[in-house]
Design an enzyme around this catalytic site. Structure first.
Site, PDB file in Angstrom:
ATOM      1  N   ASN A   9      43.534  44.492  37.863  1.00  0.00           N
ATOM      2  CA  ASN A   9      42.476  44.963  36.975  1.00  0.00           C
ATOM      3  C   ASN A   9      42.378  43.980  35.817  1.00  0.00           C
ATOM      4  O   ASN A   9      43.172  44.037  34.887  1.00  0.00           O
ATOM      5  CB  ASN A   9      42.816  46.380  36.477  1.00  0.00           C
ATOM      6  CG  ASN A   9      41.822  46.879  35.448  1.00  0.00           C
ATOM      7  OD1 ASN A   9      40.759  46.290  35.272  1.00  0.00           O
ATOM      8  ND2 ASN A   9      42.168  47.963  34.772  1.00  0.00           N
ATOM      9  N   LYS A  11      40.188  43.800  33.597  1.00  0.00           N
ATOM     10  CA  LYS A  11      39.548  44.364  32.400  1.00  0.00           C
ATOM     11  C   LYS A  11      38.490  43.379  31.889  1.00  0.00           C
ATOM     12  O   LYS A  11      37.867  42.702  32.692  1.00  0.00           O
ATOM     13  CB  LYS A  11      40.604  44.724  31.339  1.00  0.00           C
ATOM     14  CG  LYS A  11      41.729  45.570  31.955  1.00  0.00           C
ATOM     15  CD  LYS A  11      42.642  46.191  30.943  1.00  0.00           C
ATOM     16  CE  LYS A  11      43.698  47.005  31.697  1.00  0.00           C
ATOM     17  NZ  LYS A  11      44.531  47.806  30.789  1.00  0.00           N
ATOM     18  N   HIS A  91      39.335  54.872  34.913  1.00  0.00           N
ATOM     19  CA  HIS A  91      40.424  54.243  34.158  1.00  0.00           C
ATOM     20  C   HIS A  91      40.529  54.906  32.774  1.00  0.00           C
ATOM     21  O   HIS A  91      39.522  55.302  32.194  1.00  0.00           O
ATOM     22  CB  HIS A  91      40.157  52.744  34.010  1.00  0.00           C
ATOM     23  CG  HIS A  91      41.329  52.015  33.451  1.00  0.00           C
ATOM     24  ND1 HIS A  91      41.594  51.981  32.098  1.00  0.00           N
ATOM     25  CD2 HIS A  91      42.331  51.348  34.053  1.00  0.00           C
ATOM     26  CE1 HIS A  91      42.706  51.304  31.910  1.00  0.00           C
ATOM     27  NE2 HIS A  91      43.178  50.903  33.067  1.00  0.00           N
ATOM     28  N   GLU A  93      40.843  53.746  29.927  1.00  0.00           N
ATOM     29  CA  GLU A  93      39.995  53.127  28.890  1.00  0.00           C
ATOM     30  C   GLU A  93      38.559  53.627  29.005  1.00  0.00           C
ATOM     31  O   GLU A  93      37.878  53.818  27.999  1.00  0.00           O
ATOM     32  CB  GLU A  93      40.093  51.595  28.998  1.00  0.00           C
ATOM     33  CG  GLU A  93      41.457  51.106  28.511  1.00  0.00           C
ATOM     34  CD  GLU A  93      41.956  49.816  29.142  1.00  0.00           C
ATOM     35  OE1 GLU A  93      41.162  49.087  29.760  1.00  0.00           O
ATOM     36  OE2 GLU A  93      43.168  49.553  29.018  1.00  0.00           O
ATOM     37  N   GLU A 163      48.503  56.236  35.996  1.00  0.00           N
ATOM     38  CA  GLU A 163      48.679  55.294  34.895  1.00  0.00           C
ATOM     39  C   GLU A 163      48.900  56.075  33.608  1.00  0.00           C
ATOM     40  O   GLU A 163      47.929  56.470  32.933  1.00  0.00           O
ATOM     41  CB  GLU A 163      47.426  54.420  34.742  1.00  0.00           C
ATOM     42  CG  GLU A 163      47.134  53.562  35.966  1.00  0.00           C
ATOM     43  CD  GLU A 163      46.331  52.327  35.593  1.00  0.00           C
ATOM     44  OE1 GLU A 163      46.761  51.231  35.976  1.00  0.00           O
ATOM     45  OE2 GLU A 163      45.316  52.448  34.895  1.00  0.00           O
ATOM     46  N   GLY A 169      49.381  48.460  28.832  1.00  0.00           N
ATOM     47  CA  GLY A 169      49.246  47.382  27.861  1.00  0.00           C
ATOM     48  C   GLY A 169      50.234  47.446  26.719  1.00  0.00           C
ATOM     49  O   GLY A 169      50.086  46.721  25.731  1.00  0.00           O
ATOM     50  N   SER A 208      52.022  48.445  32.510  1.00  0.00           N
ATOM     51  CA  SER A 208      53.034  47.421  32.190  1.00  0.00           C
ATOM     52  C   SER A 208      53.900  47.040  33.395  1.00  0.00           C
ATOM     53  O   SER A 208      55.099  46.786  33.247  1.00  0.00           O
ATOM     54  CB  SER A 208      53.895  47.859  31.004  1.00  0.00           C
ATOM     55  OG  SER A 208      53.084  48.021  29.845  1.00  0.00           O
TER      56      SER A 208
END
Ligand code: PGA
Length: 246
Positions: A9, A11, A91, A93, A163, A169, A208
């Protein structure tokens, strides 16, 4: 036996030059499925660069709508037109920053499936939710919304990705035991709807993942691969993570 799947991904990262430098030398190891999800505007470039390789192309989002008057949106039909096979849906985000609710995520999943795209449906709790002892309840609510729109057998054509938001991150990976606990609970939930199909659904871990921790995560019984953010931007690191899965 579920074949492992590792998805990159990217991003909102990349450029024509950086993408070419990543893709030209990249070789996916045999023995697992590898997907790369660049930003929309680079899908055409990446389709060209990856054409003929074993790496499949994914997008990071799609519209829940059919073609029409939706300014700024990208339809699943267009993704297919670009050679895309996979699409990340829901996701964290997208959920946190762009207001995607469980209902929207379920609608996007259904739209992807209706078009024959393979959705990678993301779920996961925030740190606050985990500390309140609500991690499983949150994930189960997110999965239940998707199961209201898609069968377990349909989801098996794509994947789920657990996730934990606090691990994305942050460099703070869930321990293999923490991840396995949630993955196993997800599989129990899927099995309650369709026991035979539940054993075929790939449940990825994301948050991560790096070359140094991938193998320990991927050898857990219900972890069937990974969704890789930061570490996927470095081709050598992503390749090492794929090797750990294969
Ligand atoms: P990360 O991101 O690997 O950078 O933690 C994972 C993801 O958001 O999919």
């Amino acid at each position: 036996m579920r074949r492992k799947l590792v998805a990159a991904n990217w991003k909102m990262n990349g450029s024509f030059a950086a993408n070419a430098a990543w893709a030209v030398p990249f070789r996916a190891p045999a023995g697992c499925d590898v997907v790369v999800c660049p930003p929309f505007v680079y899908l055409g470039q990446m389709a060209g660069l990856l054409g003929g390789s074993a790496v499949e192309l994914g997008a990071q989002n799609l519209s829940s709508e059919k073609l029409g008057a939706f300014t700024g949106e990208v339809a699943g039909e267009m993704l297919l037109d670009c050679g895309v096979r996979w699409v990340i849906v829901g996701h964290s985000e997208r959920r946190a920053l762009y207001g995607e609710t469980d209902t929207v995520v379920a609608a996007k999943t259904a739209r992807a499936l209706a078009l024959g795209l393979r959705p990678i449906v993301c779920v996961g709790e925030t740190l606050e939710e985990r500390e309140a002892g609500r991690a499983l309840a949150v994930v189960q609510r997110q999965i239940a919304a998707v199961l209201a729109q898609a069968s377990v057998a349909q989801l098996a054509g794509g994947a789920l990705a657990y996730e934990p938001v606090w691990a994305i991150g942050t460099g703070r990976t869930a321990t293999p035991q923490q991840a396995q606990e949630v993955h196993a609970a997800i599989r129990v939930q899927l099995a309650a709807a369709d026991a035979a199909a539940a054993v075929t659904v790939r449940i990825l871990y994301g948050g991560s993942v790096k070359p140094s921790n991938a193998q320990e995560l991927f050898t857990q019984p219900d972890i069937d691969g990974g969704l890789i953010g930061g570490a996927s931007l470095v081709a050598a690191d992503f390749a090492a993570i794929c090797v750990a899965a294969c």
